[in-house]
Design a protein around this motif. Structure first.
Motif, PDB file in Angstrom:
ATOM      1  N   GLN A 188       1.709  -5.805   3.288  1.00 34.94           N
ATOM      2  CA  GLN A 188       0.856  -6.846   3.850  1.00 34.94           C
ATOM      3  C   GLN A 188       1.259  -8.198   3.276  1.00 34.94           C
ATOM      4  O   GLN A 188       1.366  -8.359   2.064  1.00 34.94           O
ATOM      5  N   TYR A 212       0.855  -1.178   0.000  1.00 36.79           N
ATOM      6  CA  TYR A 212       0.000   0.000   0.000  1.00 36.79           C
ATOM      7  C   TYR A 212       0.895   1.234   0.000  1.00 36.79           C
ATOM      8  O   TYR A 212       1.687   1.446   0.927  1.00 36.79           O
ATOM      9  N   GLN A 230       1.409  -7.542   8.881  1.00 31.67           N
ATOM     10  CA  GLN A 230       1.119  -6.220   8.360  1.00 31.67           C
ATOM     11  C   GLN A 230       2.265  -5.324   8.808  1.00 31.67           C
ATOM     12  O   GLN A 230       2.399  -5.021   9.997  1.00 31.67           O
ATOM     13  N   LEU A 264      -5.381  -0.414   8.669  1.00 29.93           N
ATOM     14  CA  LEU A 264      -4.114  -1.058   8.340  1.00 29.93           C
ATOM     15  C   LEU A 264      -2.967  -0.420   9.116  1.00 29.93           C
ATOM     16  O   LEU A 264      -2.074  -1.106   9.608  1.00 29.93           O
ATOM     17  N   ASN A 265      -2.976   0.910   9.202  1.00 28.30           N
ATOM     18  CA  ASN A 265      -1.929   1.633   9.915  1.00 28.30           C
ATOM     19  C   ASN A 265      -2.554   2.827  10.632  1.00 28.30           C
ATOM     20  O   ASN A 265      -2.900   3.828   9.996  1.00 28.30           O
TER      21      ASN A 265
END
Length: 212
Positions: free
Chosen positions: A56, A4, A61, A46-47
């Motif tokens: 990921q 990402y 992750q 995700l963060n």
């Protein structure tokens, strides 16, 4: 693996270079920083920092590009981006930190947006801010590279290391902000040599699907 990131993000760029140098397959997942997608709940799941990149895997992750780069080095050591000797590893990490700790963080988008939006700094002054800190860092880096008489075509030795993962995105950023790169002939030569290698060409911001 899924990465990402954003095409023009220096931290995303450095992880792309490392993945490519190690010959690893990954899927690029665009997070549009210009539209603040990194602040949306979906990405913050995700963060929580709301920062790219995030790598990921099936089991992990990963966030924070220095940690991602070290994880890649430990997990996929066949194509090593660190020297074998401890002194060499120290130097590579130190040169990398000059860029990753002392140049990039104070020129990243969050800082520049604060200057523009909260402090009402004019765009020309923002540009001068970026130039100041890039020039300071590059001046020191150029001197260290010039003093290394055993250096080959790269920052350390004759093959890319973690330093190039940090340096090449910073050179891209320097040009964006109008830094006179002719003052840094060694850095320019390393950048030129890196761009003869497909791993660096493929990682270039202009070659990403989300490039605008």
């Amino acid at each position: 693996m899924k990465l990402y990131g954003y095409f023009r993000s220096g931290t995303s760029h450095r992880v792309r270079i490392a993945l490519n140098l190690k010959g690893l397959d990954y899927e690029s997942m665009s997070v549009n920083l210009a539209q603040d997608q990194q602040l949306e709940p979906e990405f913050k799941a995700l963060n929580p920092q709301g920062l790219v990149p995030v790598l990921q895997t099936n089991d992990l992750q990963l966030f924070q590009s220095p940690a991602i780069l070290e994880w890649l080095e430990e997990t996929y050591p066949d194509t090593s981006l660190l020297p074998k000797d401890s002194a060499g590893r120290m130097r590579v990490r130190a040169l990398s930190a000059m860029i990753g700790c002392d140049i990039h963080p104070i020129n990243n988008r969050r800082i520049l947006q604060y200057l523009r939006n909260e402090l009402s700094v004019e765009e020309e002054q923002v540009k001068l801010w970026c130039q100041r800190w890039i020039n300071d860092g590059f001046t020191a880096l150029e001197k260290l590279l010039a003093e290394d008489k055993e250096r080959g075509d790269f920052c350390y030795g004759d093959s890319p290391t973690l330093v190039e993962c940090y340096l090449i995105p910073q050179v891209y950023s320097a040009r964006r902000f109008g830094v006179d790169m002719s003052a840094y002939p060694i850095i320019e030569a390393i950048d030129k040599h890196c761009h003869t290698l497909q791993a660096f060409i493929d990682a270039e911001p202009s070659n990403q699907e989300d490039a605008l």
